[in-house]
Design an enzyme around this catalytic site. Structure first.
Site, PDB file in Angstrom:
ATOM      1  CG  ASP A   1      -1.905   1.142   1.230  1.00 13.54           C
ATOM      2  OD1 ASP A   1      -1.994   1.865   0.212  1.00 13.54           O
ATOM      3  OD2 ASP A   1      -2.600   1.330   2.246  1.00 13.54           O
TER       4      ASP A   1
ATOM      5  CG  ASP B   1      -3.337   4.432  -4.496  1.00 11.66           C
ATOM      6  OD1 ASP B   1      -2.433   4.017  -3.737  1.00 11.66           O
ATOM      7  OD2 ASP B   1      -4.511   4.052  -4.408  1.00 11.66           O
TER       8      ASP B   1
END
Ligand SMILES: *[C@@H]1O[C@H](CO)[C@@H](O)[C@H](O)[C@H]1NC(C)=O
Ligand SMILES: *[C@@H]1O[C@H](CO)[C@@H](O)[C@H](O)[C@H]1NC(C)=O
Ligand SMILES: *[C@@H]1O[C@H](CO)[C@@H](O)[C@H](O)[C@H]1NC(C)=O
Ligand SMILES: *[C@@H]1O[C@H](CO)[C@@H](O)[C@H](O)[C@H]1NC(C)=O
Ligand SMILES: *[C@@H]1O[C@H](CO)[C@@H](O)[C@H](O)[C@H]1NC(C)=O
Length: 456
Positions: free
Chosen positions: A120, A327
């Protein structure tokens, strides 16, 4: 529940922390530094990434459909946490991004126990489920048992990595609670142990959360999570790594993507290799210091330039809203509503196909019908160029158009982008396929180099 953890009156906690820090500062010797890692930037290691849906017998379009659904939830969380409603008013439970699309394998402890953790880039904490579990979800590998690791040490409350009162509480050691929204959370205590990354990068004293009470469907794809954000707890910060990169293979192709750390990260890129590299500065958002923000100034579709508002170019310095983050865990690219509207108009007028009326084929806003007589490869798609601060990036077609052809002819082609709801724009992972995405943490830049990621 979270509430019992947080219901401690903030004043008490404040007093406690103040006293602790006074004690620490009044002692003659400095507190032991918890992290004592070699600067691994010169060494470097790489890890193959596994898609969270690997092993499922699904078509490329079905895979995208599943990840779009996950990504939508993630967008909502990311947008929410970038704009805290009451910044610095007392102690509130922070919410972190959680989940993601790729799993990273490594080992923890001595003897080494394999862990397959969600990667992440939008959060910091590293954690894995630990025995004995009060509550653990099923995971693909055996649950880590700290008692069996001879190299494990607990982190004391005085450690500088145990400072943030919104995450940590001192109670017979450094306890943590990390909430990911959607009722996903991990709770446990902080420890440090030896991790082995890639073939041989053995690193001592990596600080991580030993999660004994974990819940949340989004997390159950792996056995924990590795935060690669910009905050002090993240893997890249702890290893004091100067750069890292990832290279994502074409979705649905069942080829291994890679994440590379340290000296390996830029694949010995040299400007003389003839490869073009787009480099843009990383932007800071004090409201959300963990995220990798980039500054997008415009988008060109075919020959038409679409304007991007100031709110996308930079996060608002008063409330942290807006901006665009890079992201790896969000599938689509999400843009400001007006920008997406303008983009939609351009694609609609420039594509030589009719707009599909099939309502939201897979949660995508703009799809075109593919006539039964036309092959996907024959469809002419306008070029798409992103104008970042300092450089432009022309995206390969597969990075913004996805096709689904039906058996027996026909199908749809869809724009792999959507309108953002919370003002936060996201440069998602479909748009990053077959690019080496290099985060240079020393120079504070990110660069994109076209790369066949399955050949690394
Ligand atoms: C990572 O570990 C998982 C679970 O053991 C396994 O299914 C997967 O193939 C591994 N991925 C890689 C790239 O080694
Ligand atoms: C995968 O799905 C297809 C179509 O649904 C089916 O024909 C095939 O047998 C499946 N393969 C495996 C390994 O399950
Ligand atoms: C670490 O802390 C946990 C929770 O307080 C405790 O159960 C465990 O025994 C401790 N482990 C070591 C090695 O001190
Ligand atoms: C993906 O590739 C691996 C080996 O490269 C193979 O074992 C596996 O069956 C493949 N999965 C699918 C769904 O094709
Ligand atoms: C980069 O160069 C170094 C020495 O100059 C070499 O040892 C290393 O294998 C190279 N890495 C890659 C990914 O080519």
């Amino acid at each position: 529940m979270a509430s019992s953890f947080l219901s401690l009156p903030s004043l008490l906690l404040f007093l406690f922390l103040t006293i602790t820090s006074l004690l620490v500062h009044s002692s003659s010797s400095k507190p032991p530094r918890p992290v004592h890692l070699p600067r691994t930037g010169r060494v470097g290691f790489r890890i193959g990434l596994t898609c969270v849906d690997h092993g499922r017998n699904l078509t490329k379009f079905q895979l995208i459909e599943r990840s779009v659904r996950r990504g939508k939830l993630r967008l909502e969380r990311l947008a929410e946490l970038a704009t805290p409603t009451s910044p610095s008013k007392g102690i509130r439970a922070p919410v972190f991004s959680g989940d993601g699309e790729f799993l990273m394998n490594f080992t923890v402890g001595s003897p080494a126990v394999p862990v397959s953790a969600i990667m992440d880039t939008g959060s910091d904490l590293i954690w894995t489920q630990c025995m004995p579990c009060t509550k653990c979800f099923d995971q693909p590998t055996p649950v880590f048992d700290p008692v069996k690791s001879s190299s494990l040490r607990n982190i004391s409350c005085t450690s500088e990595l145990c400072e943030d009162p919104t995450v940590f509480k001192c109670d017979h050691g450094c306890k943590y609670l990390y909430i990911y929204g959607d009722e996903s959370s991990t709770r446990g205590y902080m420890a440090k142990d030896t991790f082995i990354f890639g073939d041989s990068a053995s690193i001592h004293n990596v600080v991580f959360g030993c999660g004994v009470n974990n819940q949340g469907l989004g997390l159950a794809e792996g056995s924990g999570l590795v935060g690669l954000g910009r905050g002090p707890l993240s893997l890249v910060s702890q290893l004091d790594i100067d750069k890292f990169s990832y290279c994502l293979t074409s979705m649905g192709e069942n080829k291994t993507s890679q994440v590379l750390f340290g000296a390996l990260a830029d694949l010995n890129y040299s400007a003389t290799s003839g490869k073009t590299r787009s480099t843009t500065p990383l932007v800071q958002n004090p409201f959300q210091p963990s995220f990798y923000y980039v500054s997008l100034k415009g988008i060109t579709v075919g020959k038409t330039r679409v304007r991007v508002p100031k709110s996308t170019r930079k996060p608002n310095n008063k409330d942290g809203s807006g901006g665009m983050i890079l992201d790896s865990g969000t599938t689509l690219t999400y843009l400001d509503e007006d920008v997406f509207g303008a983009l939609k108009k351009e694609f609609t007028s420039q594509m030589k196909l009719g707009v599909s009326k099939r309502p939201g084929a897979i949660g995508l806003d703009l799809c075109f019908d593919l006539p039964t007589t036309t092959d996907v490869s024959e469809v002419a798609v306008p070029k798409l160029k992103l104008h970042f601060e300092g450089s432009d990036l022309e995206l390969p077609e597969e990075n913004y158009m996805i096709a689904d052809s039906w058996d027996g002819g026909g199908g749809v082609v869809c724009l792999a982008m959507a309108a953002s709801s919370g003002g936060l724009s996201i440069f998602g992972n479909i748009a990053q396929q077959n690019l080496l995405v290099l985060h240079d943490l020393e120079e504070e830049t990110v660069s994109f180099t076209p790369t066949q990621c399955d050949q690394l």
